[in-house]
Design an enzyme around this catalytic site. Structure first.
Site, PDB file in Angstrom:
ATOM      1  N   GLN A 267     -18.871  73.349 -17.429  1.00 45.63           N
ATOM      2  CA  GLN A 267     -18.041  74.514 -17.741  1.00 45.63           C
ATOM      3  C   GLN A 267     -17.963  75.477 -16.571  1.00 45.63           C
ATOM      4  OE1 GLN A 267     -18.246  76.193 -21.843  1.00 45.63           O
ATOM      5  NE2 GLN A 267     -20.037  74.878 -22.003  1.00 45.63           N
TER       6      GLN A 267
ATOM      7  N   ASP B  33     -26.986  84.192 -19.003  1.00 46.25           N
ATOM      8  CA  ASP B  33     -26.068  83.287 -19.720  1.00 46.25           C
ATOM      9  C   ASP B  33     -24.998  82.803 -18.728  1.00 46.25           C
ATOM     10  OD1 ASP B  33     -24.965  81.856 -21.761  1.00 46.25           O
ATOM     11  OD2 ASP B  33     -24.250  83.576 -22.926  1.00 46.25           O
ATOM     12  N   GLU B  34     -24.360  81.686 -19.015  1.00 44.95           N
ATOM     13  CA  GLU B  34     -23.281  81.145 -18.165  1.00 44.95           C
ATOM     14  C   GLU B  34     -23.727  81.044 -16.710  1.00 44.95           C
ATOM     15  OE1 GLU B  34     -20.477  80.192 -19.561  1.00 44.95           O
ATOM     16  OE2 GLU B  34     -20.235  81.371 -21.391  1.00 44.95           O
TER      17      GLU B  34
ATOM     18  N   LYS C 273     -26.740  77.521 -26.465  1.00 44.43           N
ATOM     19  CA  LYS C 273     -27.386  78.133 -25.298  1.00 44.43           C
ATOM     20  C   LYS C 273     -27.445  79.653 -25.439  1.00 44.43           C
ATOM     21  CE  LYS C 273     -24.404  76.323 -22.420  1.00 44.43           C
ATOM     22  NZ  LYS C 273     -23.647  75.498 -23.364  1.00 44.43           N
ATOM     23  N   THR C 274     -26.302  80.234 -25.809  1.00 46.84           N
ATOM     24  CA  THR C 274     -26.269  81.688 -25.959  1.00 46.84           C
ATOM     25  C   THR C 274     -27.209  82.113 -27.092  1.00 46.84           C
ATOM     26  OG1 THR C 274     -24.009  81.685 -25.142  1.00 46.84           O
ATOM     27  CG2 THR C 274     -24.732  83.664 -26.289  1.00 46.84           C
TER      28      THR C 274
ATOM     29  N   ARG D 282     -13.668  74.973 -27.555  1.00 40.55           N
ATOM     30  CA  ARG D 282     -13.650  76.254 -28.275  1.00 40.55           C
ATOM     31  C   ARG D 282     -13.381  76.051 -29.760  1.00 40.55           C
ATOM     32  NH1 ARG D 282     -16.824  78.223 -25.661  1.00 40.55           N
ATOM     33  NH2 ARG D 282     -16.860  76.205 -24.643  1.00 40.55           N
TER      34      ARG D 282
HETATM   35  P1  ATP Z   1     -20.863  77.578 -24.872  1.00 37.05           P
HETATM   36  O1  ATP Z   1     -21.262  76.468 -23.944  1.00 37.05           O
HETATM   37  O2  ATP Z   1     -19.472  77.428 -25.351  1.00 37.05           O
HETATM   38  O3  ATP Z   1     -21.195  78.919 -24.340  1.00 37.05           O
HETATM   39  P2  ATP Z   1     -23.317  77.684 -26.362  1.00 37.05           P
HETATM   40  O4  ATP Z   1     -24.108  76.522 -25.922  1.00 37.05           O
HETATM   41  O5  ATP Z   1     -23.668  78.988 -25.817  1.00 37.05           O
HETATM   42  O6  ATP Z   1     -21.763  77.362 -26.192  1.00 37.05           O
HETATM   43  P3  ATP Z   1     -23.579  78.977 -28.898  1.00 37.05           P
HETATM   44  O7  ATP Z   1     -22.363  79.808 -28.795  1.00 37.05           O
HETATM   45  O8  ATP Z   1     -24.900  79.618 -28.724  1.00 37.05           O
HETATM   46  O9  ATP Z   1     -23.434  77.712 -27.945  1.00 37.05           O
HETATM   47  O10 ATP Z   1     -23.577  78.212 -30.287  1.00 37.05           O
HETATM   48  C1  ATP Z   1     -22.419  77.561 -30.790  1.00 37.05           C
HETATM   49  C2  ATP Z   1     -22.345  77.715 -32.284  1.00 37.05           C
HETATM   50  O11 ATP Z   1     -23.375  76.967 -32.898  1.00 37.05           O
HETATM   51  C3  ATP Z   1     -22.536  79.141 -32.739  1.00 37.05           C
HETATM   52  O12 ATP Z   1     -21.711  79.388 -33.844  1.00 37.05           O
HETATM   53  C4  ATP Z   1     -23.992  79.180 -33.147  1.00 37.05           C
HETATM   54  O13 ATP Z   1     -24.250  80.175 -34.107  1.00 37.05           O
HETATM   55  C5  ATP Z   1     -24.197  77.794 -33.713  1.00 37.05           C
HETATM   56  N1  ATP Z   1     -25.593  77.298 -33.603  1.00 37.05           N
HETATM   57  C6  ATP Z   1     -26.304  77.169 -32.468  1.00 37.05           C
HETATM   58  N2  ATP Z   1     -27.532  76.670 -32.730  1.00 37.05           N
HETATM   59  C7  ATP Z   1     -27.604  76.486 -34.051  1.00 37.05           C
HETATM   60  C8  ATP Z   1     -28.621  76.004 -34.958  1.00 37.05           C
HETATM   61  N3  ATP Z   1     -29.812  75.608 -34.517  1.00 37.05           N
HETATM   62  N4  ATP Z   1     -28.320  75.960 -36.260  1.00 37.05           N
HETATM   63  C9  ATP Z   1     -27.107  76.348 -36.714  1.00 37.05           C
HETATM   64  N5  ATP Z   1     -26.123  76.812 -35.932  1.00 37.05           N
HETATM   65  C10 ATP Z   1     -26.350  76.883 -34.617  1.00 37.05           C
HETATM   66 MG    MG Z   2     -22.572  80.350 -24.655  1.00 34.78          MG
END
Ligand code: ATP
Ligand code: MG
Length: 687
Positions: free
Chosen positions: A250, A214-215, A32-33, A622
């Site tokens: 979350q 975000d969040e 997402k981030t 995490r």
């Molecule tokens: P959270 O809910 O904990 O905030 P999130 O959904 O924001 O998580 P991110 O932090 O954006 O998730 O991504 C998690 C991990 O996966 C990061 O290390 C990111 O670089 C990797 N990632 C995300 N999308 C891809 C992709 N399409 N290919 C490879 N790696 C990815």
């Molecule tokens: Mg995130």
């Protein structure tokens, strides 16, 4: 591993969708981030100027990280100009520019939690900190629901709340008199501005072409209204240009007024809302993800989500039982040492130890220190909460706003300059009577009749010192001059000596002084003027005066935000671990009473338990490669030692079922890898 710039089709869709409001609703680690940072790049590419892109993160640290990530995608020049901030910093910016339209002078001050407590004690004539804290809490919740003191009085449910509402009224009056705002005002006043002032609304709506959040699940009601007011163009109601990303599982700040209602309301308020789910988790192994999914299945589902990973089964999640907090810390640190010994490519920063409450950090700190492993504590006492830093901040705040009475009192008494309580009491009385700030009272014509000649001379000298410093802070720009100015000032007020006079231990005084120097460097860096290279071109960050930097100080930040991510093990509360990831994670103190947390005599409601379960989910997710969950057989409760009951969340991870589900091929792979690791660990080190 995929190249850093790749996106899967669903992420791609979210990034490229520019047709109106968009919500990415997806589980942990699904990128997402990452969608937000890539969407920033996409918006720039679509021709939106960097200043017109606002990205809102949950913490200042996350804002910094997002700017870093954006820098890698769009280059330093554009990254510098992007409006990446928290809701609170955005609020500061809006009020500095337009607060005058609400009767707030541009140089208002921002009260931190301690200041607020002081004002409340004073306003409610209570010396009892516990009572004042309860007021603070209640008032903040009211404010976050958009209530003022009149509304609060009407809504008060019992006698205690009625008292709190009356104190709130006095508190509001004092803030106006001090030209000060608290953290909650940083959201509610900008909202008021947009709602009541057409010019300001037009200006800010035009300022931002797209807002990314975000969040999103942890925004509160007032933040949501602010977001809406920013993007909700009256003439094209359905088209609000924003992208929110979040995960209802979350949502962990309900206790602070965040409301999951915001997720439910979004499709109603924005009928054109495009909702995009993401299902692939890129962070964790299947074993870890399965435990996370199993735990969160215990909560009622708001939105159906699926989450899978192709990182392989990985090591099983391990549960360890410990004899007490010390033993637990020893085992956590032992694990870090063992893994680092097995695999020399691992660094301390590959590890995090997570816990539910701050005080659980102490035994871990002690063991890490003994093992000489560098670590940092985040989510605990922030750098800016340290007494010496608060002293300096009080001075800076006073420069920004001479009417800031709490800052005045702190500055005039640290270091002590022979001005006693009696004198200050008289000054306070005078300022109350004549409705002027204490600073203004210093030079009042009738003051000499009230205080003695010596005291008066001291007061005047202090006043001149502040005025002189204010003038210099206004005219000093750039990092080097700013540093010289601040060091000169510290010398003038003999602050280093003050620290040594007040600390029994020289070592502590020296540490405090070193914090002060860190702070000076940090402020100086923010005064900018530093030159960096981009491709062939040189690029100079915008210079600011010390006074301008001082204006933003109160809202800011923790030590970590100074951008010196060192190679350290992270110790952090679950709350502060949100959004982050580490290869190896240990979750400690997973006991009934701790996680789920239960305070003395508290009736655990279903809603509270669900929020605790989400915290457990955040903690588990995490971890990238390995997760250890540790639980105490005996634990300290106050001074007593009591039997520890493993948390209900441990069986909820369904680890036994998981083992049976493990694919035989994966199991073989895992056992082979474990054997190889053991062999490597026992082999003699290479020359
Ligand atoms: P959270 O809910 O904990 O905030 P999130 O959904 O924001 O998580 P991110 O932090 O954006 O998730 O991504 C998690 C991990 O996966 C990061 O290390 C990111 O670089 C990797 N990632 C995300 N999308 C891809 C992709 N399409 N290919 C490879 N790696 C990815
Ligand atoms: Mg995130």
């Amino acid at each position: 591993m995929s190249a850093p710039a790749t996106l899967n089709p669903a992420q791609m869709e979210a990034v490229h969708y520019l047709g109106g409001p968009c919500l990415v609703l997806a589980g942990a680690g699904s990128g997402k981030t990452r969608v937000i940072t890539h969407k920033i790049a996409r918006l720039l590419q679509a021709g939106l100027g960097p200043k017109r892109i606002a990205a809102i993160t949950f913490t200042n640290k996350a804002a910094l990280e997002m700017r870093e990530r954006a820098r890698a995608l769009v280059g330093p020049r554009a990254a510098q100009e992007l409006a990446i901030s928290t809701f609170h910093s955005l609020g500061v910016r809006m009020l500095r520019e337009d607060g005058e339209k609400l009767g707030l002078k541009a140089q208002f001050s921002i009260l931190d939690s301690d200041d607020v407590l002081g004002v409340l004690r004073d306003a409610g004539s209570s010396t009892d900190n516990k009572v004042a804290r309860q007021w603070q809490w209640t008032i903040s919740l009211w404010k976050n629901q958009g209530l003022n003191s009149d509304g609060a009085l009407a809504a008060a449910q019992n006698a205690d709340e009625q008292v709190a509402a009356r104190v709130m009224k006095l508190y509001e009056e004092r803030l106006v008199a001090y030209q000060a705002v608290d953290f909650d005002d940083l959201i509610s006043l900008p909202l008021k501005l947009l709602r009541t002032n057409d010019d300001a609304r037009a200006k800010w709506q035009a300022q931002f072409g797209h807002v990314l959040v975000d969040e999103y699940q942890d925004t509160n009601a007032v933040q949501y209204e602010l977001l809406k007011a920013l993007v909700d163009h009256p003439e094209e109601r359905r088209r609000g240009q924003f992208t929110a990303v979040g995960d209802d599982d979350q949502s962990i700040y309900g206790w602070r007024g965040a409301t999951i209602e915001n997720l439910r309301r979004l499709p109603e308020d924005f009928p054109g809302l495009k909702v995009i789910p993401l299902e692939q988790n890129y962070r964790s192994t299947t074993a870890i993800l399965r435990a996370a999914n199993a735990v969160i299945a215990g909560n009622p589902k708001l939105f159906e989500k699926r989450l899978w990973s192709d990182r392989g089964e990985g090591e099983p999640v391990r549960v360890v039982e410990c004899d007490g907090e010390e033993h637990e810390a020893e085992r956590a640190v032992g694990r870090i040492q063992a893994l680092m010994a097995q695999d020399p490519t691992l660094k301390p920063s590959d590890f995090a130890v997570l816990y539910r409450t701050n005080f659980q950090a102490r035994p871990l700190e002690q063991k890490l220190r003994a093992a000489q492993i560098p670590y940092k504590v985040s989510g605990g006492q922030s750098f800016f909460d340290k007494a010496e830093i608060k002293d300096l901040c009080a001075w800076l705040r006073l420069l920004v706003n001479q009417d800031d009475d709490p800052a005045f009192l702190r500055a005039i008494t640290t270091p002590k300059r022979g001005i006693g309580h009696t004198t200050l009491g008289k000054l306070g009385e005078f300022s109350g009577q004549w409705k002027v700030s204490m600073f203004e009272a210093l030079f009042a014509e009738s003051l000499p009749a009230l205080v003695g000649a010596k005291a008066l001379a001291g007061l005047h000298e202090f006043g001149r010192c502040v005025n002189d410093l204010e003038h210099r802070a206004r005219t000093t720009v750039g990092a080097e001059d700013a540093k010289a100015l601040m060091l000169g000032w510290l010398k003038d007020i003999a602050y280093e000596q003050h620290l040594y006079d007040h600390e029994d231990s020289e070592k502590v005084a020296a540490a405090r002084w070193s914090n002060v120097l860190d702070f000076v460097d940090w402020v100086a860096r923010r005064c900018g003027g530093q030159i960096s290279q981009e491709g062939g071109a040189t690029f100079e960050s915008e210079k600011k005066s010390v006074l301008e930097v001082a204006q933003t100080i109160s809202v800011i930040l923790s030590l970590a935000e100074r951008g010196e991510e060192q190679d350290q093990v992270t110790l952090t509360t679950l709350h502060a671990s949100k959004g982050l990831e580490w290869p190896h994670v240990v979750l400690v103190g997973v006991n009934e009473g701790i996680l789920p947390f239960q305070s003395e005599g508290e009736d655990m409601t279903a809603a509270r338990l669900e929020e605790e379960r989400r915290l457990m989910y955040v903690g588990i997710t995490r971890a990238q490669k390995s997760l250890v969950v540790s639980t105490l057989r005996r634990r300290k409760k106050g001074r007593e030692l009591v039997a520890g009951i493993p948390s209900r969340f441990i069986p909820e991870m369904k680890l036994h079922e998981a083992a049976q589900q493990e694919d035989p091929k994966d199991r073989l792979k895992r056992l082979r890898a474990e054997l190889a690791a053991k062999a490597a660990a026992s082999a003699p080190p290479a020359a």
